[in-house]
Design an enzyme around this catalytic site. Structure first.
Site, PDB file in Angstrom:
ATOM      1  N   HIS A  65      34.244 -95.585  19.599  1.00 50.95           N
ATOM      2  CA  HIS A  65      33.248 -96.595  19.973  1.00 50.95           C
ATOM      3  C   HIS A  65      32.206 -96.825  18.895  1.00 50.95           C
ATOM      4  O   HIS A  65      31.932 -97.958  18.487  1.00 50.95           O
ATOM      5  CB  HIS A  65      32.561 -96.186  21.278  1.00 50.95           C
ATOM      6  CG  HIS A  65      31.525 -97.149  21.754  1.00 50.95           C
ATOM      7  ND1 HIS A  65      30.221 -97.132  21.296  1.00 50.95           N
ATOM      8  CD2 HIS A  65      31.587 -98.162  22.649  1.00 50.95           C
ATOM      9  CE1 HIS A  65      29.533 -98.087  21.881  1.00 50.95           C
ATOM     10  NE2 HIS A  65      30.331 -98.727  22.711  1.00 50.95           N
ATOM     11  N   GLN A  90      33.026-107.952  30.740  1.00 49.32           N
ATOM     12  CA  GLN A  90      31.634-108.392  30.719  1.00 49.32           C
ATOM     13  C   GLN A  90      31.480-109.871  31.092  1.00 49.32           C
ATOM     14  O   GLN A  90      30.355-110.344  31.320  1.00 49.32           O
ATOM     15  CB  GLN A  90      31.013-108.090  29.362  1.00 49.32           C
ATOM     16  CG  GLN A  90      30.828-106.591  29.131  1.00 49.32           C
ATOM     17  CD  GLN A  90      30.198-106.235  27.804  1.00 49.32           C
ATOM     18  OE1 GLN A  90      29.601-107.079  27.140  1.00 49.32           O
ATOM     19  NE2 GLN A  90      30.329-104.976  27.398  1.00 49.32           N
ATOM     20  N   GLU A 113      24.699-102.028  14.913  1.00 49.47           N
ATOM     21  CA  GLU A 113      24.296-103.184  15.715  1.00 49.47           C
ATOM     22  C   GLU A 113      22.798-103.169  15.985  1.00 49.47           C
ATOM     23  O   GLU A 113      22.159-104.220  16.043  1.00 49.47           O
ATOM     24  CB  GLU A 113      25.054-103.206  17.050  1.00 49.47           C
ATOM     25  CG  GLU A 113      24.664-104.372  17.937  1.00 49.47           C
ATOM     26  CD  GLU A 113      25.414-104.399  19.259  1.00 49.47           C
ATOM     27  OE1 GLU A 113      25.223-105.380  20.015  1.00 49.47           O
ATOM     28  OE2 GLU A 113      26.176-103.465  19.547  1.00 49.47           O
ATOM     29  N   ARG A 147      21.945-103.349  28.530  1.00 54.60           N
ATOM     30  CA  ARG A 147      23.057-102.418  28.719  1.00 54.60           C
ATOM     31  C   ARG A 147      23.084-101.853  30.137  1.00 54.60           C
ATOM     32  O   ARG A 147      24.160-101.580  30.687  1.00 54.60           O
ATOM     33  CB  ARG A 147      22.964-101.288  27.688  1.00 54.60           C
ATOM     34  CG  ARG A 147      24.205-100.426  27.606  1.00 54.60           C
ATOM     35  CD  ARG A 147      24.099 -99.408  26.502  1.00 54.60           C
ATOM     36  NE  ARG A 147      23.066 -98.417  26.756  1.00 54.60           N
ATOM     37  CZ  ARG A 147      22.994 -97.235  26.149  1.00 54.60           C
ATOM     38  NH1 ARG A 147      23.889 -96.924  25.226  1.00 54.60           N
ATOM     39  NH2 ARG A 147      22.037 -96.383  26.419  1.00 54.60           N
ATOM     40  N   HIS A 172      34.989-107.798  25.091  1.00 52.10           N
ATOM     41  CA  HIS A 172      34.891-106.935  26.266  1.00 52.10           C
ATOM     42  C   HIS A 172      35.098-107.858  27.470  1.00 52.10           C
ATOM     43  O   HIS A 172      34.131-108.400  28.019  1.00 52.10           O
ATOM     44  CB  HIS A 172      33.520-106.262  26.365  1.00 52.10           C
ATOM     45  CG  HIS A 172      33.093-105.509  25.151  1.00 52.10           C
ATOM     46  ND1 HIS A 172      33.733-104.380  24.704  1.00 52.10           N
ATOM     47  CD2 HIS A 172      32.057-105.712  24.295  1.00 52.10           C
ATOM     48  CE1 HIS A 172      33.117-103.928  23.620  1.00 52.10           C
ATOM     49  NE2 HIS A 172      32.101-104.720  23.360  1.00 52.10           N
ATOM     50  N   HIS A 187      31.996-100.039  16.497  1.00 53.42           N
ATOM     51  CA  HIS A 187      30.675-100.653  16.422  1.00 53.42           C
ATOM     52  C   HIS A 187      29.902 -99.985  15.287  1.00 53.42           C
ATOM     53  O   HIS A 187      29.855 -98.754  15.205  1.00 53.42           O
ATOM     54  CB  HIS A 187      29.896-100.412  17.724  1.00 53.42           C
ATOM     55  CG  HIS A 187      30.398-101.198  18.892  1.00 53.42           C
ATOM     56  ND1 HIS A 187      30.615-100.637  20.130  1.00 53.42           N
ATOM     57  CD2 HIS A 187      30.695-102.510  19.036  1.00 53.42           C
ATOM     58  CE1 HIS A 187      31.026-101.561  20.977  1.00 53.42           C
ATOM     59  NE2 HIS A 187      31.090-102.712  20.331  1.00 53.42           N
ATOM     60  N   HIS A 200      29.810-105.940  14.244  1.00 56.11           N
ATOM     61  CA  HIS A 200      28.385-106.315  14.203  1.00 56.11           C
ATOM     62  C   HIS A 200      27.833-106.202  12.790  1.00 56.11           C
ATOM     63  O   HIS A 200      27.616-107.195  12.131  1.00 56.11           O
ATOM     64  CB  HIS A 200      27.541-105.520  15.203  1.00 56.11           C
ATOM     65  CG  HIS A 200      27.916-105.766  16.624  1.00 56.11           C
ATOM     66  ND1 HIS A 200      27.845-107.014  17.190  1.00 56.11           N
ATOM     67  CD2 HIS A 200      28.391-104.925  17.590  1.00 56.11           C
ATOM     68  CE1 HIS A 200      28.249-106.939  18.457  1.00 56.11           C
ATOM     69  NE2 HIS A 200      28.593-105.700  18.718  1.00 56.11           N
ATOM     70  N   ASP A 212      32.750-110.795  22.043  1.00 53.91           N
ATOM     71  CA  ASP A 212      31.965-109.652  22.483  1.00 53.91           C
ATOM     72  C   ASP A 212      31.629-109.706  23.968  1.00 53.91           C
ATOM     73  O   ASP A 212      32.480-109.472  24.805  1.00 53.91           O
ATOM     74  CB  ASP A 212      30.719-109.523  21.614  1.00 53.91           C
ATOM     75  CG  ASP A 212      30.050-108.147  21.739  1.00 53.91           C
ATOM     76  OD1 ASP A 212      30.622-107.262  22.402  1.00 53.91           O
ATOM     77  OD2 ASP A 212      28.972-107.961  21.175  1.00 53.91           O
ATOM     78  N   TYR A 228      36.873 -99.991  27.065  1.00 53.53           N
ATOM     79  CA  TYR A 228      36.429 -98.600  27.253  1.00 53.53           C
ATOM     80  C   TYR A 228      36.300 -98.171  28.700  1.00 53.53           C
ATOM     81  O   TYR A 228      35.741 -97.103  28.979  1.00 53.53           O
ATOM     82  CB  TYR A 228      35.126 -98.342  26.503  1.00 53.53           C
ATOM     83  CG  TYR A 228      34.011 -99.349  26.667  1.00 53.53           C
ATOM     84  CD1 TYR A 228      33.261 -99.432  27.821  1.00 53.53           C
ATOM     85  CD2 TYR A 228      33.711-100.205  25.616  1.00 53.53           C
ATOM     86  CE1 TYR A 228      32.227-100.342  27.928  1.00 53.53           C
ATOM     87  CE2 TYR A 228      32.675-101.119  25.720  1.00 53.53           C
ATOM     88  CZ  TYR A 228      31.931-101.186  26.882  1.00 53.53           C
ATOM     89  OH  TYR A 228      30.912-102.095  26.990  1.00 53.53           O
ATOM     90  N   HIS A 240      36.900-109.235  18.648  1.00 53.90           N
ATOM     91  CA  HIS A 240      36.145-108.209  19.383  1.00 53.90           C
ATOM     92  C   HIS A 240      35.737-108.787  20.721  1.00 53.90           C
ATOM     93  O   HIS A 240      34.933-109.713  20.797  1.00 53.90           O
ATOM     94  CB  HIS A 240      34.912-107.783  18.587  1.00 53.90           C
ATOM     95  CG  HIS A 240      34.142-106.673  19.232  1.00 53.90           C
ATOM     96  ND1 HIS A 240      34.562-105.360  19.212  1.00 53.90           N
ATOM     97  CD2 HIS A 240      32.972-106.669  19.927  1.00 53.90           C
ATOM     98  CE1 HIS A 240      33.695-104.597  19.836  1.00 53.90           C
ATOM     99  NE2 HIS A 240      32.705-105.366  20.305  1.00 53.90           N
TER     100      HIS A 240
END
Length: 446
Positions: free
Chosen positions: A201, A61, A231, A82, A58, A228, A265, A316, A121, A56
């Site tokens: 998602h 990020q 979480e 976020r 992203h 997800h 998660h 992540d 995404y 997993h």
């Protein structure tokens, strides 16, 4: 055909001394004695271990690393973090995304990661309009992984709304597509170019009918299905308010909880949730380095394993790229909470048993989650592995019995000397990737 002969080889869940890893065409041909006619490559002072898997990720990020380690809200938590993530997501150009992702994937390879599940995404332009090719950003990430040399499954994310009964968030306009049909059409087109999985998602970002439809197509096509799940406590509370049950039990009701499902998660699972996931033989993907960074909570890996739930790990948010750190924190977080040691060693597997168990979660568990297969260096599996320096100070003195305990609980990244994918060592071109990465970071933050 080549026969690599290290001091130690971790294959099939066991440490072998003096055995050869025989490679042919990017596949493990055999483990043991070098066959007649094979090119024998001695590797003294080395151990070969299966490649690690970030199930997993992203990748974009990576651009916010170091930007959120301060309090900027009366209650700083996942939800305030976020907003900082959205600030980067809404400004990334396709070139920025490629540059940041390529650098991130190179860093993964240096950490011993050979395969990644990219939970992606970002689909639309900054105004929320689709590109001429609706998969332009997805393909930029796929190109970055390919150039870094990693095996990747692109978990293209379906995103329908900001959350349960909340106003639309304009900062999510790059994520959202118009319908499940539109999403599946784009996923189908993408699948003709790269390996894919389906990824609604979460139950807060996708209505129930989306999840049912997307899950059905994933199971029909044999794609991995990732979501997800639980979480955050607020996510569970809002799911109960909308659906009268928890996220995991809603997935079970929708027929979306099966062996091909990975719940990412799973920090706030109830005992009923854990039982349902165990019945389904679904996987839980833990991301402890991110979960501790965001203050999400502690995964009950002990209860999940006792219920027969397979585990894997993910990087992540890319705050720290170290699957071995994620694996050891599965154990260490529980030690802090329960004030005991070796909690996940229920089998009492001996000196190296717990280390081997956690390593398999970080390797074989991830390959299972991505529906690739392999991850244990058994004959017939992909020849994806790492070469470890047994004289590195962090593990010097390790022997056949305690090797995996040393690797999981003590080994530093400095011990990883080479990362191999498809039977070949990767060339980690950080020098070539740095200029574009620096340009992207300056544009985002200066």
């Amino acid at each position: 055909m080549r026969a690599l002969t290290p001091d130690f080889l971790f294959s099939g869940g066991h440490v072998h001394a003096g055995a050869s890893l025989v490679l042919r065409g990017g596949i493990v041909e055999s483990v043991g004695d070098a066959p007649h006619g094979a090119e024998v490559v001695p590797m003294p002072g080395r151990a070969l271990l299966p490649g690690l898997v970030a199930a997993h990720s992203h990748a974009f990020q990576r651009a916010i690393r170091g930007r959120t380690e301060h309090r900027n809200h009366p209650r700083d938590d996942f939800w305030s973090w976020r907003e900082a993530m959205y600030a980067a997501a809404e400004r990334l150009s396709p070139d920025d995304l490629y540059a940041v992702s390529r650098f991130c994937f190179l860093e993964m390879a240096r950490a011993g990661i050979t395969a990644v599940g990219e939970f992606h995404y970002l689909h639309r332009d900054p105004s929320g309009k689709p590109y001429a090719d609706p998969n332009e950003l997805d393909l930029a990430v796929a190109r970055a992984a390919k150039e870094a040399g990693l095996r990747m499954v692109l978990l293209r994310v379906a995103y329908a709304r900001s959350g349960f009964r909340v106003p639309e968030n304009p900062r999510q306009k790059r994520f959202i597509e118009g319908s499940a049909d539109e999403y599946l059409k784009n996923l189908e087109a993408l699948s003709r170019q790269v390996a894919v999985g389906a990824a609604p998602h979460s139950v807060r970002a996708c209505p129930a009918e989306w999840i049912r439809e997307i899950a059905g197509e994933a199971f029909r096509r044999g794609w991995a299905l990732h979501l997800h799940v639980s979480e955050q406590r607020l996510e569970v509370e809002q799911c109960r308010a909308e659906h009268g049950t928890t996220p995991a039990l809603l997935l079970e009701r929708l027929g979306a909880l099966r062996e091909g499902t990975t719940a990412v998660h799973g920090v706030h699972l109830t005992t009923h949730d854990i039982a349902a996931i165990g019945r389904a033989r679904a996987t839980v993907c833990a991301c402890p380095t991110t979960e501790r960074n965001l203050g999400d909570g502690v995964l009950r890996a002990d209860l999940l394993l006792a219920a027969g739930v397979p585990l894997c790990v993910g990087t992540d948010s890319e705050v720290q790229l170290s699957p071995l750190e994620d694996a050891r924190q599965l154990e260490y977080h529980l030690r802090l909470v329960q004030e005991q040691r070796a909690i996940l060693d229920a089998e009492q597997g001996g000196v190296g048993g717990l280390g081997a168990k956690l390593y398999r979660i970080a390797s074989e568990g991830g390959m299972r989650s991505l529906a690739i297969g392999g991850g244990a260096l058994r004959p017939g599996e992909p020849a994806d592995f790492i070469s470890v320096d047994l004289d590195d100070p962090s593990i010097a003195g390790a022997n056949q019995d305690d090797l995996m305990a040393n690797v999981v609980f003590s080994m530093e990244r400095t011990a990883i000397r080479e990362t191999w994918v498809r039977g070949e060592p990767l060339r980690l071109d950080f020098e070539g990737a740095l200029p574009a990465f620096r340009t992207a970071m300056r544009r985002l933050w200066e």
